[in-house]
Design an enzyme around this catalytic site. Structure first.
Site, mmCIF file in Angstrom:
data_model
loop_
_atom_site.group_PDB
_atom_site.id
_atom_site.type_symbol
_atom_site.label_atom_id
_atom_site.label_comp_id
_atom_site.label_asym_id
_atom_site.label_seq_id
_atom_site.Cartn_x
_atom_site.Cartn_y
_atom_site.Cartn_z
ATOM 1 N N ASN A 205 0.829 -1.216 0.000
ATOM 2 C CA ASN A 205 0.000 0.000 0.000
ATOM 3 C C ASN A 205 0.853 1.252 0.000
ATOM 4 O O ASN A 205 0.533 2.242 -0.662
ATOM 5 C CB ASN A 205 -0.938 -0.008 1.208
ATOM 6 C CG ASN A 205 -2.279 -0.648 0.857
ATOM 7 O OD1 ASN A 205 -2.453 -1.155 -0.254
ATOM 8 N ND2 ASN A 205 -3.201 -0.627 1.782
ATOM 9 N N PHE A 246 -1.873 3.119 -11.399
ATOM 10 C CA PHE A 246 -1.594 4.030 -10.292
ATOM 11 C C PHE A 246 -0.714 5.195 -10.731
ATOM 12 O O PHE A 246 0.134 5.678 -9.977
ATOM 13 C CB PHE A 246 -1.037 3.262 -9.074
ATOM 14 C CG PHE A 246 -2.144 2.548 -8.352
ATOM 15 C CD1 PHE A 246 -2.806 1.508 -8.974
ATOM 16 C CD2 PHE A 246 -2.602 2.957 -7.105
ATOM 17 C CE1 PHE A 246 -3.880 0.871 -8.365
ATOM 18 C CE2 PHE A 246 -3.665 2.322 -6.481
ATOM 19 C CZ PHE A 246 -4.306 1.271 -7.120
ATOM 20 N N CYS A 257 -7.455 2.976 3.628
ATOM 21 C CA CYS A 257 -6.251 2.150 3.663
ATOM 22 C C CYS A 257 -4.951 2.922 3.447
ATOM 23 O O CYS A 257 -4.124 2.964 4.358
ATOM 24 C CB CYS A 257 -6.383 1.023 2.633
ATOM 25 S SG CYS A 257 -7.713 -0.097 3.057
ATOM 26 N N LYS A 260 -3.958 5.470 6.242
ATOM 27 C CA LYS A 260 -3.686 4.904 7.578
ATOM 28 C C LYS A 260 -2.501 3.931 7.536
ATOM 29 O O LYS A 260 -1.729 3.845 8.479
ATOM 30 C CB LYS A 260 -4.922 4.230 8.157
ATOM 31 C CG LYS A 260 -5.203 2.825 7.684
ATOM 32 C CD LYS A 260 -6.314 2.198 8.511
ATOM 33 C CE LYS A 260 -6.786 0.932 7.856
ATOM 34 N NZ LYS A 260 -5.800 -0.145 7.768
ATOM 35 N N LYS A 318 -13.000 7.874 -4.167
ATOM 36 C CA LYS A 318 -12.746 7.503 -5.560
ATOM 37 C C LYS A 318 -14.055 6.969 -6.118
ATOM 38 O O LYS A 318 -15.003 6.694 -5.361
ATOM 39 C CB LYS A 318 -11.647 6.454 -5.676
ATOM 40 C CG LYS A 318 -12.017 5.133 -5.029
ATOM 41 C CD LYS A 318 -11.045 4.026 -5.374
ATOM 42 C CE LYS A 318 -11.551 2.715 -4.803
ATOM 43 N NZ LYS A 318 -10.714 1.590 -5.189
HETATM 44 C C1 UDX Z 1 -10.932 -3.286 7.850
HETATM 45 C C2 UDX Z 1 -9.638 -2.629 8.298
HETATM 46 O O1 UDX Z 1 -9.927 -1.247 8.451
HETATM 47 C C3 UDX Z 1 -8.571 -2.786 7.287
HETATM 48 O O2 UDX Z 1 -7.358 -2.311 7.802
HETATM 49 C C4 UDX Z 1 -8.407 -4.224 6.988
HETATM 50 O O3 UDX Z 1 -7.520 -4.349 5.906
HETATM 51 C C5 UDX Z 1 -9.723 -4.907 6.693
HETATM 52 O O4 UDX Z 1 -10.730 -4.626 7.661
HETATM 53 P P1 UDX Z 1 -12.824 -2.378 6.380
HETATM 54 O O5 UDX Z 1 -13.539 -3.615 6.024
HETATM 55 O O6 UDX Z 1 -12.888 -1.204 5.468
HETATM 56 O O7 UDX Z 1 -11.307 -2.663 6.633
HETATM 57 O O8 UDX Z 1 -13.330 -1.941 7.827
HETATM 58 P P2 UDX Z 1 -14.803 -1.501 8.199
HETATM 59 O O9 UDX Z 1 -15.585 -1.191 6.971
HETATM 60 O O10 UDX Z 1 -14.646 -0.509 9.275
HETATM 61 O O11 UDX Z 1 -15.425 -2.873 8.789
HETATM 62 C C6 UDX Z 1 -15.048 -3.359 10.030
HETATM 63 C C7 UDX Z 1 -16.284 -4.112 10.553
HETATM 64 O O12 UDX Z 1 -15.941 -4.801 11.752
HETATM 65 C C8 UDX Z 1 -17.436 -3.168 10.880
HETATM 66 O O13 UDX Z 1 -18.607 -3.632 10.239
HETATM 67 C C9 UDX Z 1 -17.580 -3.272 12.405
HETATM 68 O O14 UDX Z 1 -18.929 -3.177 12.844
HETATM 69 C C10 UDX Z 1 -17.023 -4.667 12.662
HETATM 70 N N1 UDX Z 1 -16.506 -4.863 14.018
HETATM 71 C C11 UDX Z 1 -15.648 -3.958 14.529
HETATM 72 C C12 UDX Z 1 -16.904 -5.990 14.729
HETATM 73 O O15 UDX Z 1 -17.689 -6.788 14.254
HETATM 74 N N2 UDX Z 1 -16.404 -6.183 15.974
HETATM 75 C C13 UDX Z 1 -15.562 -5.295 16.541
HETATM 76 O O16 UDX Z 1 -15.144 -5.505 17.680
HETATM 77 C C14 UDX Z 1 -15.168 -4.128 15.802
HETATM 78 C C1 UDX Z 2 -6.096 0.125 -1.694
HETATM 79 C C2 UDX Z 2 -5.216 -0.901 -2.374
HETATM 80 O O1 UDX Z 2 -5.231 -0.699 -3.789
HETATM 81 C C3 UDX Z 2 -5.729 -2.310 -2.061
HETATM 82 O O2 UDX Z 2 -4.863 -3.268 -2.634
HETATM 83 C C4 UDX Z 2 -5.756 -2.478 -0.539
HETATM 84 O O3 UDX Z 2 -6.252 -3.744 -0.210
HETATM 85 C C5 UDX Z 2 -6.622 -1.424 0.093
HETATM 86 O O4 UDX Z 2 -6.156 -0.123 -0.270
HETATM 87 P P1 UDX Z 2 -8.421 1.271 -2.071
HETATM 88 O O5 UDX Z 2 -8.108 1.988 -0.797
HETATM 89 O O6 UDX Z 2 -9.778 0.703 -2.270
HETATM 90 O O7 UDX Z 2 -7.374 0.036 -2.255
HETATM 91 O O8 UDX Z 2 -8.195 2.332 -3.226
HETATM 92 P P2 UDX Z 2 -7.239 2.429 -4.508
HETATM 93 O O9 UDX Z 2 -8.005 2.046 -5.704
HETATM 94 O O10 UDX Z 2 -5.962 1.765 -4.241
HETATM 95 O O11 UDX Z 2 -6.981 4.014 -4.547
HETATM 96 C C6 UDX Z 2 -6.419 4.593 -3.378
HETATM 97 C C7 UDX Z 2 -6.413 6.100 -3.579
HETATM 98 O O12 UDX Z 2 -5.468 6.448 -4.601
HETATM 99 C C8 UDX Z 2 -7.760 6.680 -4.013
HETATM 100 O O13 UDX Z 2 -7.969 7.916 -3.351
HETATM 101 C C9 UDX Z 2 -7.588 6.900 -5.509
HETATM 102 O O14 UDX Z 2 -8.388 7.964 -6.016
HETATM 103 C C10 UDX Z 2 -6.102 7.258 -5.582
HETATM 104 N N1 UDX Z 2 -5.510 6.934 -6.879
HETATM 105 C C11 UDX Z 2 -5.377 5.623 -7.252
HETATM 106 C C12 UDX Z 2 -5.070 7.973 -7.683
HETATM 107 O O15 UDX Z 2 -5.207 9.152 -7.337
HETATM 108 N N2 UDX Z 2 -4.488 7.670 -8.875
HETATM 109 C C13 UDX Z 2 -4.347 6.378 -9.300
HETATM 110 O O16 UDX Z 2 -3.829 6.173 -10.405
HETATM 111 C C14 UDX Z 2 -4.809 5.329 -8.469
#
Ligand code: UDX
Ligand code: UDX
Length: 426
Positions: A205, A246, A257, A260, A318
């Site tokens: 990432n 990218f 992602c 952070k 995005k």
């Molecule tokens: C999360 C992490 O942020 C990311 O770093 C990792 O790669 C994949 O999991 P994401 O799926 O985007 O990514 O997180 P989010 O959409 O916040 O979903 C987390 C879920 O876990 C939420 O639905 C939340 O309600 C749930 N959760 C959180 C539980 O079920 N139990 C908990 O104790 C805390």
């Molecule tokens: C990213 C990683 O691609 C994925 O592999 C990981 O599991 C989670 O984080 P995501 O966060 O869904 O996925 O978004 P991504 O499509 O990677 O774009 C990240 C950010 O970069 C976005 O704000 C997007 O607009 C920006 N971006 C991406 C650009 O500005 N230019 C590009 O060419 C590609």
């Protein structure tokens, strides 16, 4: 295989649904009862294109740990790992899930706990030590995900690789069986120790974020030397060592992602007192990107944003997602408001509860009496707007396209003043 996912967010839900599509018996748990009741009634709590086609009644949705089926081969943990104020990843949800598992599973349970959430290197080892102290026989593996929001199904079905971090080789069998639908199609299985697997995710990432930050900086340079960033990106991307992906210049990277993960890695270097000039410069470059975009908007409307009606097209970080976490659009709106601009916005999917922002029901409505129209999220529908009609509705005919997605020549011919990112002004 019998699999349980803990956390049905963008990652957990997609992974659970797709594992069920592979034929595994899947249970999805979330402590957010609203999410679970929505899922039980067949509704998706997130926007992920195409996911509704794979959601099926075989999947069990639960919100209580004690309802995890006893015949479980592996529990995947996909709870959030957001940034703490210090920049470190917040692991409280991970350890909360571990505590709940210890409590609800039989004490001698030795099922495999698979950490799919993005966690700092060494976390799996910390969990193993924690489990040993608690007298639990649960086993641990790392299995980071590489799903892009908006393309998660494609990335799940056609991953470049599967990464597994495992410290006890005999535990590999369960994950080999789970991923057999992919490995039988020759998807590479990268098996390493847990620390390296955790690092692969962060490094992946961070590198992609660096690529985006680099092309954005090249775009700024193109603007002053009157070069074309789109052709530059094409020209360098054909080099197989660079690769074409990218390299799209834009308003900066956002999402839950990149920001952070690169911050967590940088914070880790501080903890070990090693230099992180590359990581820190990527973070800094991205931080000032939205300020630079607001300066561009200000210059386009004559240098003073006070009282100007600015239309923002796009809220999501995005296209293809409803996720506004760390979205450049939200940051740009806040910066514009700080300079007393009046904001109207439209996004086909994403929502915001930002104060004093007018939410339009359509892009056309959002443009009414606007001094400038700013495209921040690259939703495909913005390409096909009725710009003849929008021209008549706008007070001043200024378009600032932060994704270089509109046809600058046609718009200029219509009479708009068009500004892109890193492309020569018409
Ligand atoms: C999360 C992490 O942020 C990311 O770093 C990792 O790669 C994949 O999991 P994401 O799926 O985007 O990514 O997180 P989010 O959409 O916040 O979903 C987390 C879920 O876990 C939420 O639905 C939340 O309600 C749930 N959760 C959180 C539980 O079920 N139990 C908990 O104790 C805390
Ligand atoms: C990213 C990683 O691609 C994925 O592999 C990981 O599991 C989670 O984080 P995501 O966060 O869904 O996925 O978004 P991504 O499509 O990677 O774009 C990240 C950010 O970069 C976005 O704000 C997007 O607009 C920006 N971006 C991406 C650009 O500005 N230019 C590009 O060419 C590609």
């Amino acid at each position: 295989m019998n699999i349980t996912f803990i956390g049905t967010g963008y990652v957990g839900l997609v992974s659970g649904v797709m594992m069920s599509y592979f034929g595994h018996n899947v249970t999805c748990l979330d402590t957010n009862h609203t999410k679970i009741s929505q899922l039980k009634s067949g509704r998706l709590p997130i926007y992920e294109p195409g996911l509704e086609n794979y959601l099926n009644s075989k999947i069990k949705f639960i919100d209580q740990y004690q309802d995890i089926p006893t015949a479980t081969d592996a529990v995947f943990i996909t709870v959030g790992t957001p940034s703490l104020p210090s920049g470190e990843a917040d692991l409280s949800y991970i350890f909360g899930a571990i505590d709940n598992l210890i409590e609800c599973l039989k004490t001698d349970s030795n099922i495999l706990t698979v950490i799919k959430s993005t966690v700092p290197p060494g976390t799996c080892k910390k969990i193993e030590d924690y489990l040993a102290k608690k007298g639990s026989r649960l086993k641990v593996a790392a299995n980071p995900e590489f799903l892009r929001e908006g393309k998660a199904i494609e990335d799940f079905l056609h991953p470049d690789r599967i990464v597994i971090g495992i410290d006890n080789p005999q535990d590999l069998r369960v994950l080999e069986n789970i991923y057999q639908p992919l490995t039988k199609k020759n998807i590479p299985l990268v098996v390493t120790d847990s620390v390296t697997a955790e690092m692969i995710k962060y490094a992946s990432n961070s590198f992609l974020a660096a690529k985006v930050a680099f092309i954005n900086e090249m775009a700024d340079l193109c603007e002053v030397v009157n070069a074309d960033i789109e052709k530059l990106a094409y020209g360098i991307g054909l080099d197989h060592r660079i690769g074409k992906d990218f390299l799209k210049a834009g308003p900066g990277f956002g999402g839950s992602c990149f920001p952070k993960d690169i911050l967590a890695l940088s914070t880790l270097t501080k903890k070990y007192k090693i230099d992180s000039l590359v990581l820190d410069s990527v973070i800094q470059a991205n931080k000032i990107r939205t300020d630079n975009m607001v300066d561009k908007i200000s210059r386009a409307v004559g240098g003073n944003l006070k009282g100007k009606n600015i239309t923002i097209l796009g809220l999501a970080f995005k296209a293809g997602t409803d996720d506004v976490r760390s979205s450049p659009a939200i940051k740009i709106i806040e910066l514009l408001q700080a300079q007393k601009a009046h904001i109207t916005t439209y996004d086909p999917i994403a929502k915001t509860d930002l104060a004093e922002v007018k939410i339009a029901a359509s892009a056309n409505e959002a443009c009414d009496n606007a001094d400038a129209l700013v495209v921040v999220t690259e939703w495909p529908e913005f390409k096909n707007l009725d710009f003849e009609k929008i021209y008549k509705m706008m007070k001043n005919k200024i378009i600032i396209d932060l994704r270089n997605m509109l046809d600058s020549h046609t718009l200029t011919a219509m009479g708009f003043k068009y500004y892109g990112v890193g492309i020569p002004s018409c």
